[in-house]
Design a protein around this motif. Sequence first.
Motif: not given
Length: 812
Positions: A148-150, A180-182, A184, A260, A285
């Motif tokens: 999971n990452s931005a 940015k979006k988190k 997977n 963040d 954000k």
Amino acid sequence: MHAVQDKWLPIWDELAPFRSGRPDDTRPTKYVLDMFPYPSGDLHMGHAEAYALGDVIARYWVHKGFNVLHPIGWDAFGLPAENAAIKRGEDPKSWTYENIAMQKSSMRRYACSFDWDRVLNTCDPEYYKWNQWLFLQMYERGLAYRKNSAVNWCPSCQTVLANEQVVGGLCERCDSQVTKKKLNQWYFKITDYADRLLEDMSELEGNWPEKVLLMQRNWIGRSTGAEVSFDIEGRDEPVVVYTTRPDTLYGATFFVVAVDSDLAASLAAGSESEAEFNTYLNQVKSTSEMDRLATDRPKTGVFLNRYAINPVNGERLPIWASDYVLADYGTGAVMAVPAHDQRDLDFARTFNLPVRVVVESETDPAETGEATADDGAHVNSGPLDGLGKAEAIAKMIDILQGEGRGKSATNYRLRDWLISRQRYWGTPIPIIHCPDCGEVPVPESQLPVVLPDAAGLDLSPKGESPLGAADEWANVPCPKCGIQARRDSDTMDTFVDSSWYYLRYLNPQLDTAPFEKAEANRWLPIDQYVGGVTHAILHLLYSRFFTKVMFDMGLVDFKEPFTRLLNQGMVVMDGSAMSKSRGNLVRLSDELDAHGVDAVRLTMVFAGPPEDDIDWSDVSPGGAKKFLARAWRLSGDVNSAVDIDFATGDLALRKVTHKAMADSELALESNRFNVVVARAMELVNATRKAIDSGCGSADAAVREATHTVAILLSLVAPYTAEEMWARMGYEPSVALAPWPIADPALLVEDETECVVQINGKIRKRLQVPPTISEADLRELAMSQENVIAEIAGREPKVVIVRPPKIVNIVLG
RNA sequence: GCCCCCGUAGCCCAAUCGGUUAGAGGCACACGACUUAAAAUCGUGCCAGUGUGGGUUCAAGUCCCACCGGGGGUACCA
């Protein structure tokens, strides 16, 4: 021109001068690789330059007697095909294959010396099966993983963007502000290879453009320093920070965590600042990448009402959360030393935090607002006082290590390679998600996982891969336990395709392995790679990474794929890159129609050094065409017997010819192809003169000179060269002619001019044999009448003698 | 901001190691020959002292320093 094309293309097909790898071929091998094209429309001027240059090298090596592998294929997956398909309601597959056919026919017209038996397309299941196989090999080795990452997100296209698709904070296609979006997503662990990617560059030194090596070094961005562990009041776990300046630990006056990061959230939880923190976090954000990139943006942050304890002096450091600290570099937390770090100082001045100097300098950062990062004697630093930077760093690491509070550490700018894409036109990721077993690799026997038909799928961007909607395709039993499971619906970044394609050329039809190891060791590493500098980092870094992984897997025996790299420049028009919207687009097909293939190729090669940009408004394809006609006319004038002995020819012209051979070879070996063309022009001029007002057209030297011109020209103007060759009575093809070897006896001059200088001014010119000794030359110079007169009995301070070119007599 | 590269005739470019009076080649331009004329062809000519200022050296386009101009990479990487 069409007649000439129609004449030679079938002959070349028949003779196949560029077919490589027959089993009985005993010639030594060379591998010349042009970066393969993306099939979006017909070839353009940029392709024409790149392929003209690759061809010079490949054809030269064939003349030199090498078995040359010079393949071509298509980098055929990717977004443009998908967008075109959406726009026209067409299948990306048919759009792609139509373009490939068009480009292939243009390449044949352009007389590219490709081996047409080895063509590959990355969108063929026979190819991408091995992407999937390599992915699974990497998965097994822990080099492919999901986290999971931005990630970069375009709210308009509804898709993830690669870093390279974010231009100045905007989506390169629709110019929306990227956020940015988190998510997977799948990654390749290229960071595991950071050190080797850096260290093996020493092998490339001198053979790759220095600029590219530098860009890769900066991109990897290794830095060394220390990790330091700070206790946090009211928290059991200490927090580790990374710093390149552990020597300034006594100057730390506060502590900052990335707003963040999970760490920031956990520190804020339950504190009286929690609400304020959340407000700030939301504000950060919603900030676009565009705004984040602004360098002079004022510092922002929130005090978390918590304290870290400086391990060397027990001081309480207030903990702040801010967006100037990156969550995904180091540990996402820093010790702030405002006196000696500009960002920390800016923050301290914004929030009125103390500044403490611990390295002596002439100016006071608190007053000037300029942090001092230079070397200097340490002060206010206990055991470090008086030490310089290097000693202080070493000593501090010793101290921390002794107390178990820290150790030396290395960090990289390089991040792992995000390969997931929410797109249709790419290689399906060969993973099945099972409710019970989790991630399950598709068994090798079930490869390839073939893309479902585009018919019936909605390809328009909507935030998740269109593959997920192909239920029949996506719903499969778990390979492990057999219950209902689903395929991973993402596809791979197309840079995966291009990271190993150069190995697939060895045997594009092989269906038991991506390639044969014996063939790989026979042909690779690649002797010369030719392509644009736009790939300086991404493609070239990824390919180097893949090669090292394959080396570790035992698939290949070399660590670097590309021994030599040539970056050709761009073809521009009126000073700027060509584009339809700018209205300065030059169409390759128009140029070919107007001037002919050979003239366009010659123009590309002659315009300047291959690395330089070509401004099409500065060059003259018309002039190139005239020159080719002039060269061609020589072949019609030659009227000696085909087998006449060159040695009987006119000595003066022979010398010019052999000089051209030697100079051209030297220039070719160092990629100065424009100079080769100039040498050919010179030789043509000399031959013309010899025919019209010298030894005459029947002289053997005229045949030798024209023969040489034809071979030199065959590197850049294959049609003209073939016509010349045939007209002189040779067969079957100039492409197969051996490279002419210069006779050393014809390269030496009988006499050469030597200048005699007195105090740097030329006083006498002498004709001397080129082999004259230093002593003889000195004596000859000193005995010249006007030299003696000028010296007038004085004792020269020094006499510099450099036979056979210069003597410099320095008087006092 | 930081890092890197490049400045040679009107234009594009040459010039192994620092070594002759910077010129191989081309474009453009001018003139001449051929032609009734033009095109094509053949020939001849033309132009800078190497961005600027210092330095090293017997000698600098080439090496060093500073500045000016152009281009590229990177983007708060602690």
